[in-house]
Design an enzyme around this catalytic site. Sequence first.
Site, mmCIF file in Angstrom:
data_model
loop_
_atom_site.group_PDB
_atom_site.id
_atom_site.type_symbol
_atom_site.label_atom_id
_atom_site.label_comp_id
_atom_site.label_asym_id
_atom_site.label_seq_id
_atom_site.Cartn_x
_atom_site.Cartn_y
_atom_site.Cartn_z
ATOM 1 N N GLY A 41 0.770 -1.253 0.000
ATOM 2 C CA GLY A 41 0.000 0.000 0.000
ATOM 3 C C GLY A 41 0.792 1.289 0.000
ATOM 4 O O GLY A 41 0.332 2.294 -0.529
ATOM 5 N N GLU A 96 3.864 3.943 6.257
ATOM 6 C CA GLU A 96 2.639 3.147 6.105
ATOM 7 C C GLU A 96 1.597 3.932 5.331
ATOM 8 O O GLU A 96 1.506 5.156 5.474
ATOM 9 C CB GLU A 96 2.057 2.855 7.494
ATOM 10 C CG GLU A 96 2.367 1.471 8.034
ATOM 11 C CD GLU A 96 1.453 0.391 7.463
ATOM 12 O OE1 GLU A 96 1.014 0.498 6.291
ATOM 13 O OE2 GLU A 96 1.183 -0.570 8.188
ATOM 14 N N ASP A 97 0.777 3.245 4.566
ATOM 15 C CA ASP A 97 -0.330 3.906 3.888
ATOM 16 C C ASP A 97 -1.420 4.306 4.879
ATOM 17 O O ASP A 97 -1.829 5.449 4.951
ATOM 18 C CB ASP A 97 -0.901 3.030 2.756
ATOM 19 C CG ASP A 97 -1.278 1.609 3.204
ATOM 20 O OD1 ASP A 97 -1.027 1.232 4.379
ATOM 21 O OD2 ASP A 97 -1.817 0.856 2.370
ATOM 22 N N ASP A 100 -5.132 1.083 10.660
ATOM 23 C CA ASP A 100 -6.547 0.765 10.900
ATOM 24 C C ASP A 100 -6.677 0.162 12.306
ATOM 25 O O ASP A 100 -6.812 0.892 13.283
ATOM 26 C CB ASP A 100 -7.015 -0.183 9.793
ATOM 27 C CG ASP A 100 -8.505 -0.507 9.853
ATOM 28 O OD1 ASP A 100 -9.262 0.214 10.506
ATOM 29 O OD2 ASP A 100 -8.911 -1.506 9.213
ATOM 30 N N LYS A 128 -6.712 5.985 10.639
ATOM 31 C CA LYS A 128 -8.163 5.725 10.631
ATOM 32 C C LYS A 128 -8.557 5.118 11.971
ATOM 33 O O LYS A 128 -8.171 4.008 12.291
ATOM 34 C CB LYS A 128 -8.511 4.797 9.466
ATOM 35 C CG LYS A 128 -9.999 4.672 9.233
ATOM 36 C CD LYS A 128 -10.312 3.894 7.962
ATOM 37 C CE LYS A 128 -10.069 2.421 8.129
ATOM 38 N NZ LYS A 128 -10.492 1.638 6.953
ATOM 39 N N PHE A 149 -13.940 2.629 4.138
ATOM 40 C CA PHE A 149 -12.915 1.815 3.506
ATOM 41 C C PHE A 149 -12.374 2.621 2.337
ATOM 42 O O PHE A 149 -13.106 2.982 1.421
ATOM 43 C CB PHE A 149 -13.445 0.452 3.054
ATOM 44 C CG PHE A 149 -12.299 -0.447 2.699
ATOM 45 C CD1 PHE A 149 -11.620 -1.135 3.704
ATOM 46 C CD2 PHE A 149 -11.847 -0.553 1.387
ATOM 47 C CE1 PHE A 149 -10.507 -1.919 3.396
ATOM 48 C CE2 PHE A 149 -10.739 -1.332 1.080
ATOM 49 C CZ PHE A 149 -10.077 -2.017 2.086
ATOM 50 N N ASP A 156 -5.752 -0.263 -1.730
ATOM 51 C CA ASP A 156 -6.492 -1.162 -2.611
ATOM 52 C C ASP A 156 -7.729 -1.749 -1.954
ATOM 53 O O ASP A 156 -7.872 -1.761 -0.741
ATOM 54 C CB ASP A 156 -5.606 -2.338 -3.023
ATOM 55 C CG ASP A 156 -5.436 -3.353 -1.894
ATOM 56 O OD1 ASP A 156 -5.004 -2.952 -0.798
ATOM 57 O OD2 ASP A 156 -5.777 -4.536 -2.090
ATOM 58 N N ARG A 162 -5.451 0.948 -6.792
ATOM 59 C CA ARG A 162 -4.217 1.544 -6.265
ATOM 60 C C ARG A 162 -3.719 2.715 -7.117
ATOM 61 O O ARG A 162 -3.054 3.612 -6.628
ATOM 62 C CB ARG A 162 -3.090 0.496 -6.205
ATOM 63 C CG ARG A 162 -3.309 -0.601 -5.182
ATOM 64 C CD ARG A 162 -2.005 -1.360 -4.988
ATOM 65 N NE ARG A 162 -2.157 -2.657 -4.349
ATOM 66 C CZ ARG A 162 -2.187 -2.862 -3.035
ATOM 67 N NH1 ARG A 162 -2.102 -1.852 -2.206
ATOM 68 N NH2 ARG A 162 -2.308 -4.083 -2.552
HETATM 69 P P1 IMP Z 1 -4.148 -2.719 10.514
HETATM 70 O O1 IMP Z 1 -3.172 -3.796 10.837
HETATM 71 O O2 IMP Z 1 -5.569 -3.126 10.805
HETATM 72 O O3 IMP Z 1 -3.805 -1.380 11.129
HETATM 73 O O4 IMP Z 1 -4.179 -2.574 8.959
HETATM 74 C C1 IMP Z 1 -3.222 -1.992 8.235
HETATM 75 C C2 IMP Z 1 -3.252 -2.422 6.784
HETATM 76 O O5 IMP Z 1 -4.557 -2.830 6.357
HETATM 77 C C3 IMP Z 1 -2.880 -1.248 5.924
HETATM 78 O O6 IMP Z 1 -1.488 -1.191 5.716
HETATM 79 C C4 IMP Z 1 -3.678 -1.524 4.657
HETATM 80 O O7 IMP Z 1 -2.922 -2.332 3.774
HETATM 81 C C5 IMP Z 1 -4.908 -2.290 5.108
HETATM 82 N N1 IMP Z 1 -6.072 -1.373 5.259
HETATM 83 C C6 IMP Z 1 -6.642 -0.950 6.400
HETATM 84 N N2 IMP Z 1 -7.671 -0.114 6.180
HETATM 85 C C7 IMP Z 1 -7.730 0.031 4.833
HETATM 86 C C8 IMP Z 1 -8.558 0.813 3.960
HETATM 87 O O8 IMP Z 1 -9.464 1.576 4.365
HETATM 88 N N3 IMP Z 1 -8.312 0.684 2.631
HETATM 89 C C9 IMP Z 1 -7.324 -0.111 2.128
HETATM 90 N N4 IMP Z 1 -6.511 -0.839 2.903
HETATM 91 C C10 IMP Z 1 -6.709 -0.773 4.247
HETATM 92 MG MG MG Z 2 -3.868 -3.478 1.542
#
Ligand code: IMP
Ligand code: MG
Length: 172
Positions: A41, A96-97, A100, A128, A149, A156, A162
């Site tokens: 991402g 990081e993108d 979440d 987020k 989302f 993606d 992307r």
């Molecule tokens: P986490 O481990 O739940 O914080 O998730 C992080 C990863 O989940 C990010 O690096 C993204 O690749 C993916 N992700 C989380 N939320 C989104 C979203 O809204 N759109 C796209 N990818 C997401």
């Molecule tokens: Mg992803």
Amino acid sequence: MATRKLVLSRERIQSRVIELGQRITADYSGKNLVMIGVLNGAFIFLADLVRAVTTAHEIDFIKVASYGDSASSSGTIRLVKDVEIDVAGKDILLVEDIVDSGRTLAWLADNFASKQAASVRVCALIDKRERRETEVGIDYTGFVLEQGFLVGYGLDYAQQYRHLPEIFTLIF
Ligand code: IMP
Ligand code: MG
């Protein structure tokens, strides 16, 4: 087919990336900065961000998997591709993108804690908050968004969207 609604324009993203680059430049001049993009991402964000950082630095990538081809977390994190440079004594900036649940970042912080880096900080384009499970520190944040989302600018859904230059929320 999901529909999409614009959340962040190209102009807003680009001006924020420039600001982040200027802050990183100021904070890391004279240090051994290594910017590490979290694949997949972060590839577009990293590409723009490094061109806004004018202090010398190395670039590498790490890839972890947490989500399958769906919009919800699988809950487990797996290292797919490690960094290749030796991070001992270096000032690491994880790029990081989006953060979440926070699980990926918590896993990455643990992973780097044992590598004798001089420092480890995090830069995330989007913080987020809606589904946060683990308290994680983000040192450089592009935008704070409560929900949705998001796709585009590297983000993606099932490996699609992307390439879009803006960031949208997907409405399923
Ligand atoms: P986490 O481990 O739940 O914080 O998730 C992080 C990863 O989940 C990010 O690096 C993204 O690749 C993916 N992700 C989380 N939320 C989104 C979203 O809204 N759109 C796209 N990818 C997401
Ligand atoms: Mg992803």
